[in-house]
Design an enzyme around this catalytic site. Structure first.
Site, PDB file in Angstrom:
ATOM      1  N   GLY A 174       0.820  -1.210   0.000  1.00 26.48           N
ATOM      2  CA  GLY A 174       0.000   0.000   0.000  1.00 26.48           C
ATOM      3  C   GLY A 174       0.847   1.251   0.000  1.00 26.48           C
ATOM      4  O   GLY A 174       0.584   2.214  -0.746  1.00 26.48           O
ATOM      5  N   ASP A 175       1.883   1.266   0.822  1.00 27.65           N
ATOM      6  CA  ASP A 175       2.786   2.409   0.874  1.00 27.65           C
ATOM      7  C   ASP A 175       3.558   2.565  -0.430  1.00 27.65           C
ATOM      8  O   ASP A 175       3.715   3.680  -0.951  1.00 27.65           O
ATOM      9  CB  ASP A 175       3.781   2.246   2.026  1.00 27.65           C
ATOM     10  CG  ASP A 175       3.114   2.292   3.376  1.00 27.65           C
ATOM     11  OD1 ASP A 175       2.640   3.360   3.767  1.00 27.65           O
ATOM     12  OD2 ASP A 175       3.067   1.251   4.045  1.00 27.65           O
TER      13      ASP A 175
END
Length: 408
Positions: A174-175
């Site tokens: 996600g990051d």
């Protein structure tokens, strides 16, 4: 003057006020391609320095995560820090940050203040939910973005097969994806600002972890909107193509086989000794194979279980069928393709006695390749040099700031 490199972004300067993963990942990509990235850390350093395996107190992950950046340590809560940041902004093309929305403004570094220092500054914000909307102020990490973006549901076990929690991808996806979108946004904004006949204006990039994941979910939303169908986990396979799955081997490994076109399926059936299945109604086309995927996967798995993984790799390669063993870190480190393209390389890091294995630079820009110029630096390694170079601070002024614990 930005640090000279041979990378395609040589001459571009980026200021990072970030921590953990998302913004630092974005700036690492830019630094790999030649940008002069100046990372602002707290006096104790980015918390990511404490993540992952450590050797004598030094993080092996940080060796990659912080590479190619000039790092300065600065107490952003100190009254004198604001002027230092604004001084750096005057020499900066873009700023990338991933604090909670509004946090920089509380430190006296909101967008309107930053652009008093440089009106054409490109500013990229990375946050959990974005800078607007009802969830704006909620706490979030990448894993939350994966959940709300729909990824955790799709990486779960197939329905009815397990009561274990939904499976994590294994890295901070996600990051990292949000960092990639930030890079795209920053480069697009700089293109509009600086190209021939550009408008010379700064722009604001608003990247949300949740939206970054959602944007990758392929047909999930259209299928739900048109058909009311909620896309479900498919285990190791692909719900829309067959055969494509991971199959067990005689030596307790796994091999991926993707034979989901008509010619590939025919070659696979010939290879496993079942040519009579070519063209039968159950497997005559992709839709038919998907409808009968359980039986098809069982048939292929029966064959793969009879052979060790290396033998399977060779047989499938000889038949020109897309396939691979499931690589571990050891497989990656030894892979000749990765080595030939510099995607696995040995980097000297003064924190470690032996060279550290790093991933290479992506993308490959043939005419102006990026490079690994140095490994992740120590906290404050470039503080005095950067502030002397860009702000003109002499040793006495720097010593005063050190004494007041403004910088480290």
């Amino acid at each position: 003057m930005a640090v000279a490199t041979r990378g395609v972004l040589n001459g571009l300067r980026i200021l990072e006020i970030g921590h953990f993963v998302a913004a630092p990942f974005a700036t690492r990509l830019l630094a790999d391609l030649g940008a002069d990235v100046i990372k602002v850390e707290p006096l104790a350093g980015d918390p990511a320095r404490q993540w992952g395996e450590q050797v004598d107190g030094h993080s092996l992950w940080w060796s990659i995560h912080g590479r190619n950046k000039r790092v300065i340590s600065l107490d952003l809560k100190h009254p004198r820090a604001r002027d230092i940041v604004l001084g750096l902004v005057r020499h900066t093309d873009a700023l990338i940050e991933n604090f909670r929305p509004g946090q920089l403004a509380k430190l006296g570094l909101g967008a309107e203040v930053l652009r008093t220092a440089r009106p054409d500054l490109v500013i990229a914000h990375i946050s959990g939910y974005g800078q607007t909307g009802p969830y704006r102020d909620r706490a979030a990490f990448g894993v939350i973005g994966e959940a709300i973006g729909g990824l955790r549901h799709l990486t779960d076990h197939a329905p009815g097969t397990s009561d274990l929690p939904p499976v994590r991808v294994g890295v901070s996806i996600g990051d990292s994806v949000s960092g990639l979108y930030a890079v795209i946004g920053v480069l697009g904004a700089l293109w509009q600002r600086d190209r021939a006949n550009g408008d010379g204006k700064g722009r604001t990039i608003d990247v949300a972890l949740t939206e970054s994941i959602l944007s990758m979910m392929e047909g999930m939303l259209p299928e739900y909107g048109a058909l009311g169908k909620v896309k479900q986990p498919a285990g190791g396979g692909i719900a829309t193509a067959a055969p494509t799955n991971a199959y067990p081997t005689a030596d307790n490994a796994w091999i991926l086989i993707a034979a989901n076109s008509e010619p590939l399926f025919a070659r696979l059936m010939q290879l496993i000794g079942r040519p009579e299945l070519i063209g039968v109604p159950e497997y005559a086309g992709n839709q038919q194979r998907v409808a009968n995927v359980a039986a098809l996967d069982a048939l292929i798995g029966t064959w793969t279980r009879r052979h060790p993984v290396d033998a399977l790799v060779q047989m499938l390669e000889d038949a020109d069928i897309p396939s691979s063993k499931v690589y571990t870190a050891a497989d990656i480190a030894a892979d000749p393709q990765y080595r030939a393209r510099g995607m696995v390389r040995d980097i000297v890091d003064p924190n470690f006695a032996a060279p550290v294995l790093h991933t290479g630079v992506v993308p490959h820009v043939v005419e102006a390749p990026g490079d690994v110029r140095w490994a992740g630096p120590a906290v404050g390694a470039h503080t005095d040099a950067v502030l002397g170079e860009l702000l003109g601070l002499d040793p006495a002024a720097l010593a005063e700031l050190h004494a007041e614990r403004v910088i480290g």
